[in-house]
Each structure stands twice: as C-alpha cells, then as structure tokens.
Design a protein around this motif. Structure first.
Motif, mmCIF file in Angstrom:
data_model
loop_
_atom_site.group_PDB
_atom_site.id
_atom_site.type_symbol
_atom_site.label_atom_id
_atom_site.label_comp_id
_atom_site.label_asym_id
_atom_site.label_seq_id
_atom_site.Cartn_x
_atom_site.Cartn_y
_atom_site.Cartn_z
ATOM 1 N N TYR A 194 0.855 -1.185 0.000
ATOM 2 C CA TYR A 194 0.000 0.000 0.000
ATOM 3 C C TYR A 194 0.889 1.232 0.000
ATOM 4 C CZ TYR A 194 -3.992 -2.893 1.297
ATOM 5 O OH TYR A 194 -4.987 -3.840 1.302
ATOM 6 N N ASN B 226 -1.479 8.029 -1.889
ATOM 7 C CA ASN B 226 -1.450 8.947 -3.022
ATOM 8 C C ASN B 226 -1.886 10.308 -2.505
ATOM 9 O OD1 ASN B 226 -2.054 10.515 -5.286
ATOM 10 N ND2 ASN B 226 -2.623 8.726 -6.496
ATOM 11 N N ASN C 52 -4.440 12.479 -4.713
ATOM 12 C CA ASN C 52 -5.845 12.055 -4.689
ATOM 13 C C ASN C 52 -6.369 11.815 -3.283
ATOM 14 O OD1 ASN C 52 -5.811 12.072 -7.461
ATOM 15 N ND2 ASN C 52 -5.405 9.886 -7.637
ATOM 16 N N SER D 177 -5.807 9.278 -1.234
ATOM 17 C CA SER D 177 -6.344 7.920 -1.150
ATOM 18 C C SER D 177 -5.192 6.908 -1.091
ATOM 19 C CB SER D 177 -7.222 7.615 -2.363
ATOM 20 O OG SER D 177 -6.450 7.643 -3.550
ATOM 21 N N TRP D 178 -5.506 5.728 -0.568
ATOM 22 C CA TRP D 178 -4.548 4.636 -0.546
ATOM 23 C C TRP D 178 -4.615 3.890 -1.865
ATOM 24 C CZ3 TRP D 178 -0.888 3.899 2.986
ATOM 25 C CH2 TRP D 178 -1.040 4.493 4.229
ATOM 26 N N GLN D 179 -3.457 3.475 -2.366
ATOM 27 C CA GLN D 179 -3.386 2.615 -3.537
ATOM 28 C C GLN D 179 -2.837 1.265 -3.089
ATOM 29 O OE1 GLN D 179 -0.943 5.347 -5.950
ATOM 30 N NE2 GLN D 179 -2.545 5.107 -7.490
ATOM 31 N N HIS D 180 -3.197 0.212 -3.807
ATOM 32 C CA HIS D 180 -2.831 -1.137 -3.398
ATOM 33 C C HIS D 180 -2.173 -1.921 -4.531
ATOM 34 C CE1 HIS D 180 -6.796 -1.604 -5.327
ATOM 35 N NE2 HIS D 180 -6.258 -2.721 -5.787
ATOM 36 N N GLY E 218 -7.756 1.255 -8.392
ATOM 37 C CA GLY E 218 -7.004 1.764 -7.247
ATOM 38 C C GLY E 218 -5.666 1.093 -7.058
#
Length: 131
Positions: free
Chosen positions: A70, A73, A76, A78-81, A98
């Motif tokens: 993880y 970002n 944005n 937000s978490w990216q995975h 995502g």
C-alpha cells in the motif's frame, strides 16, 4: 511577549521543525536497508534510484511471503494497493481499480507480509538483479 514565552515559542517551533524533517525523511532512512520483514504490517522506504513497478519492487521476495503493498497517493488523498498476483485476478491491481502503477521514488510503502523474511531485498530500480 515576555522572555519566557519567547523561549517556549522557540522551543515548540524547533521541535515541530525537527519532527517534520525526520518524518519527511522516513523513506530515505529506511530505503536500501536489509532489515527483516515480519509477518504482518511493515513500513519500508521506497526506491532511491527512481520509480519502480510494484511487481519489480517486491520481485526478490519469495512469492508467497507477502500479501499486499500500500502507498498513500497525496494528490488524490487515497490509498493505492498492489496485491500478490499469485492470489488475486489481474484486474484487482489495475490502476482503474485503485492499484499501484509504480512505487514512487522515496515513497513510504506498507508491506503486509504473510511470513517472516530474515534478509529481504526490495529492488531500487527496474530490472535490478536479486542477490
């Protein structure tokens, strides 16, 4: 402003500045080290040389030893995975869902490990060989 208030204010500002400097450099401090990765949550520094695709970043780890990566970002908010491709369908890791397109240089990376790895290698550049 009294003498005591000025000194207290300077101390608070200095402490906050030091905390910001150390927190901002966390990725640099941990990148490139071979500290053991334990089963569960691990925080690692991203690559130092440049952006690396997530599959390359963890390419030297044993295939079943990790579950997910993880990154945050900031643009944005937000978490990216990136989930281990041996256990999920390919579309789960797509950027449209995502997924992480690349691990940015100096990023803080959360690695969820399935088992302990005593001497891990996280790649610093695409195509780097495993030692």
């Amino acid at each position: 402003m009294s003498w005591m208030r000025r000194k207290s204010f300077a101390l608070v500002v200095g402490t906050l500045g030091l905390a910001a400097l150390l927190g901002g450099s966390l990725g640099v401090v941990t990148a490139g080290t071979k500290a053991p990765l334990r089963a569960g949550f691990n925080l690692a520094g991203g690559p130092l040389s440049g952006d690396v695709p997530p599959a390359d970043f963890v390419g030297c780890l044993p295939s079943g030893s990790w579950n997910a990566l993880y990154i945050w970002n900031g643009a944005n908010q937000s978490w990216q995975h990136f989930f281990n491709p041996t256990s999920v369908p390919g579309y789960v890791n797509s950027p449209a869902a995502g997924g992480i397109d690349k691990v940015p240089r100096f990023a803080g990376v959360v690695i969820l490990m399935a088992v302990d790895v005593a001497s891990p290698q996280l790649r610093d550049r695409p195509g780097e060989t495993c030692s």
